[in-house]
Design a protein around this motif. Structure first.
Motif, PDB file in Angstrom:
ATOM      1  N   ALA A   1     -12.353 -10.659  -7.594  1.00  0.00           N
ATOM      2  CA  ALA A   1     -12.284 -11.960  -8.278  1.00  0.00           C
ATOM      3  C   ALA A   1     -11.201 -12.813  -7.633  1.00  0.00           C
ATOM      4  O   ALA A   1     -11.305 -14.029  -7.580  1.00  0.00           O
TER       5      ALA A   1
ATOM      6  N   LEU B   1       0.877  -1.166   0.000  1.00  0.00           N
ATOM      7  CA  LEU B   1       0.000   0.000   0.000  1.00  0.00           C
ATOM      8  C   LEU B   1       0.917   1.219   0.000  1.00  0.00           C
ATOM      9  O   LEU B   1       1.866   1.277   0.775  1.00  0.00           O
TER      10      LEU B   1
ATOM     11  N   LYS C   1     -11.763  -6.711 -10.109  1.00  0.00           N
ATOM     12  CA  LYS C   1     -10.651  -7.638 -10.343  1.00  0.00           C
ATOM     13  C   LYS C   1     -10.080  -8.190  -9.044  1.00  0.00           C
ATOM     14  O   LYS C   1      -9.784  -9.373  -8.934  1.00  0.00           O
ATOM     15  N   PHE C   2      -9.913  -7.312  -8.068  1.00  0.00           N
ATOM     16  CA  PHE C   2      -9.376  -7.785  -6.783  1.00  0.00           C
ATOM     17  C   PHE C   2     -10.377  -8.702  -6.085  1.00  0.00           C
ATOM     18  O   PHE C   2     -10.001  -9.677  -5.441  1.00  0.00           O
TER      19      PHE C   2
ATOM     20  N   HIS D   1      -0.602  -1.283 -12.147  1.00  0.00           N
ATOM     21  CA  HIS D   1       0.380  -0.201 -11.965  1.00  0.00           C
ATOM     22  C   HIS D   1       1.787  -0.787 -12.079  1.00  0.00           C
ATOM     23  O   HIS D   1       2.432  -1.051 -11.077  1.00  0.00           O
TER      24      HIS D   1
ATOM     25  N   TYR E   1       4.743   0.409  -9.906  1.00  0.00           N
ATOM     26  CA  TYR E   1       4.705   0.442  -8.436  1.00  0.00           C
ATOM     27  C   TYR E   1       5.793  -0.439  -7.836  1.00  0.00           C
ATOM     28  O   TYR E   1       5.948  -1.600  -8.205  1.00  0.00           O
TER      29      TYR E   1
ATOM     30  N   LEU F   1      -7.248  -2.258  -1.847  1.00  0.00           N
ATOM     31  CA  LEU F   1      -6.276  -2.377  -2.928  1.00  0.00           C
ATOM     32  C   LEU F   1      -6.733  -1.609  -4.164  1.00  0.00           C
ATOM     33  O   LEU F   1      -5.925  -0.985  -4.858  1.00  0.00           O
TER      34      LEU F   1
ATOM     35  N   SER G   1     -10.833  -2.060 -10.911  1.00  0.00           N
ATOM     36  CA  SER G   1      -9.883  -2.731 -10.026  1.00  0.00           C
ATOM     37  C   SER G   1     -10.599  -3.501  -8.930  1.00  0.00           C
ATOM     38  O   SER G   1     -10.220  -4.619  -8.575  1.00  0.00           O
TER      39      SER G   1
ATOM     40  N   ALA H   1      -6.007   1.984  -3.811  1.00  0.00           N
ATOM     41  CA  ALA H   1      -4.593   2.282  -3.989  1.00  0.00           C
ATOM     42  C   ALA H   1      -4.163   2.087  -5.438  1.00  0.00           C
ATOM     43  O   ALA H   1      -3.261   2.764  -5.920  1.00  0.00           O
ATOM     44  N   PHE H   2      -4.798   1.152  -6.117  1.00  0.00           N
ATOM     45  CA  PHE H   2      -4.401   0.821  -7.484  1.00  0.00           C
ATOM     46  C   PHE H   2      -5.593   0.839  -8.438  1.00  0.00           C
ATOM     47  O   PHE H   2      -5.986  -0.213  -8.939  1.00  0.00           O
ATOM     48  N   PRO H   3      -6.173   2.010  -8.668  1.00  0.00           N
ATOM     49  CA  PRO H   3      -7.290   2.060  -9.619  1.00  0.00           C
ATOM     50  C   PRO H   3      -6.775   1.739 -11.023  1.00  0.00           C
ATOM     51  O   PRO H   3      -5.634   2.073 -11.356  1.00  0.00           O
ATOM     52  N   ALA H   4      -7.612   1.097 -11.812  1.00  0.00           N
ATOM     53  CA  ALA H   4      -7.197   0.730 -13.165  1.00  0.00           C
ATOM     54  C   ALA H   4      -7.037   1.981 -14.024  1.00  0.00           C
ATOM     55  O   ALA H   4      -7.731   2.973 -13.810  1.00  0.00           O
ATOM     56  N   GLN H   5      -6.099   1.916 -14.989  1.00  0.00           N
ATOM     57  CA  GLN H   5      -5.876   3.056 -15.886  1.00  0.00           C
ATOM     58  C   GLN H   5      -7.176   3.427 -16.594  1.00  0.00           C
ATOM     59  O   GLN H   5      -7.526   4.579 -16.711  1.00  0.00           O
TER      60      GLN H   5
END
Lengths: 249, 143
Positions: free
Chosen positions: A205, A33, A202-203, B90, B93, A185, A199, A188-192
């Motif tokens: 899943a 993170l 996906k997470f 990402h 990262y 998650l 995201s 912290a990590f959004p999809a482009q």
């Protein structure tokens, strides 16, 4: 009971040995993170910990005879979060075990028991992490328990049998933990393209789908422990105002 | 139905539930290389991140490992998949902190997990032994 668990443990230990070279952790991994997120989640979790410590202090002071039961709640979390079980998705995850303690001692107390287990796993097992401790405590020891407690109270109010209420609370609280992990998650990590929701799906899943059968398993185990408690610790359950019926062993 | 019978059935259901995936995937790995190389064939899964097929069809689809080592170990941790997904979402990262101590080998890691579970299960067993003895001593009618 514990013998069965140990048997299961041996079996899954074998499974673990058969799949070498894996760093397991179903919580957010150390360093995964970004610092601002990690700090934010830690701050958000802090008040729950304070409330939890107070709640445990009260329990220990006002009803010292419940200390053993508190230990049981902690031990249950310890066992279940060490059991990495295979799921129908072909990957492994582990249950959380916080549902039991939540129903007995309310959600706040579980934030303290949860962080103890998570800390142990972060330091000794490289499972989860210290920088992600706040976020992981929030998902497993705050959101999970509160969802469990809401479901438990709700089902009881709707007149569901205790076993059903316990099952729903434990299973869906477990699931809620991993949905929260996915959300953390995804934040912290959004999809482009598609951003947070893409995201999040996906997470989920990965975490939530794997967790479904394990959550059911946790629900079943929690009901077993509750059945045993309602036979052997009926006095304590009454003191905690849990509606137990007369049952025979 | 007595509580004991119920409990045994519930435990059996929980155990079955966790054995089921092993049975489902056992067939899949078996067909490919035979049982003696089971640990190698553990890698046979489609796609990098997640198998999307449901349980019913999984046995049939998971045969061929991807050509250039694009395989995923069977029954790895869900977190490892999450790591890969982070790398996809990402790519730049970098984890900014690594565990202060890691178990030096898989065996040590499983030892520590076993210790964790044993401590927990030990206390659970102790608790129920204690309350059971207490109840017996007090006479069943009490409380």
């Amino acid at each position: 009971m514990s013998r069965k668990l140990l048997g299961a443990l041996g079996w899954f230990g074998l499974v673990a040995l058969l799949s070498p070279g894996q760093a397991y952790a179903m919580h957010i991994m150390e360093g995964f993170l970004p610092a601002p997120h990690a700090i934010l989640w830690a701050i958000v979790t802090l008040p729950f910990l304070v409330a939890g410590l107070r709640s445990i202090q009260n329990t220990v002071k006002e009803a010292p005879h419940l200390k053993m039961l508190l230990g049981l709640a902690g031990a249950f979390v310890f066992v279940l979060s060490a059991l990495k079980l295979p799921s129908v998705t072909g990957s492994c995850s582990h249950p959380t075990g916080v549902g039991l303690g939540t129903i007995l001692f309310r959600p706040a107390a579980m934030s303290v028991l949860g962080i103890i287990v998570l800390f142990f796993q972060a330091v000794l097992l490289a499972h989860g992490g210290l920088t992600t401790l706040g976020a992981n405590t929030f998902s497993m020891a705050v959101v999970g328990p509160f969802v469990s407690y809401g479901l438990y109270k709700g089902s009881c109010r709707l007149g569901a049998p205790l076993a059903v209420a316990v099952f729903l609370a434990a299973a869906l609280g477990d699931l809620a933990t991993y949905v929260t992990t996915s959300a953390q998650l995804a934040l912290a990590f959004p999809a482009q393209t598609g951003g947070f929701w893409e995201s999040f799906v996906k997470f989920n899943a990965i975490f939530a789908v794997t967790q479904v059968p394990l959550a059911i398993g946790e629900g079943l185990l929690t009901v077993v422990v509750f059945n045993l408690l309602s036979v052997y610790s009926r006095g304590e359950l009454r003191d905690l105002s849990i509606p137990v019926r007369e049952v025979r062993a | 139905m007595s509580v004991t019978t119920k409990n045994i059935m519930l435990l059996a259901a929980a155990v079955l539930l966790s054995v089921l995936p092993l049975v489902l995937y056992h067939g899949a790995t078996d067909q490919q290389n035979g049982p003696e190389t089971a640990s190698e064939t553990m890698q046979a899964r489609d796609e990098g991140t997640m198998p999307t097929n449901d349980t019913g069809t999984s046995a049939g689809v998971s045969q061929a490992p991807r050509p250039e080592g694009q395989t995923r170990e069977l029954f790895g941790g869900a977190d490892d998949q999450a790591k890969k997904l982070v790398a996809v979402l990402h790519p730049d990262y970098e984890p900014w902190f690594s565990p202060i101590w890691e178990p030096p080998s898989e065996e040590i890691a499983s030892l520590l997990f076993a210790v964790q579970a044993a401590l927990g299960a030990g206390f659970v067993g102790y608790y129920f032994g204690y309350v059971r003895g207490r109840r017996r001593q007090a006479g069943v009618g009490e409380r």
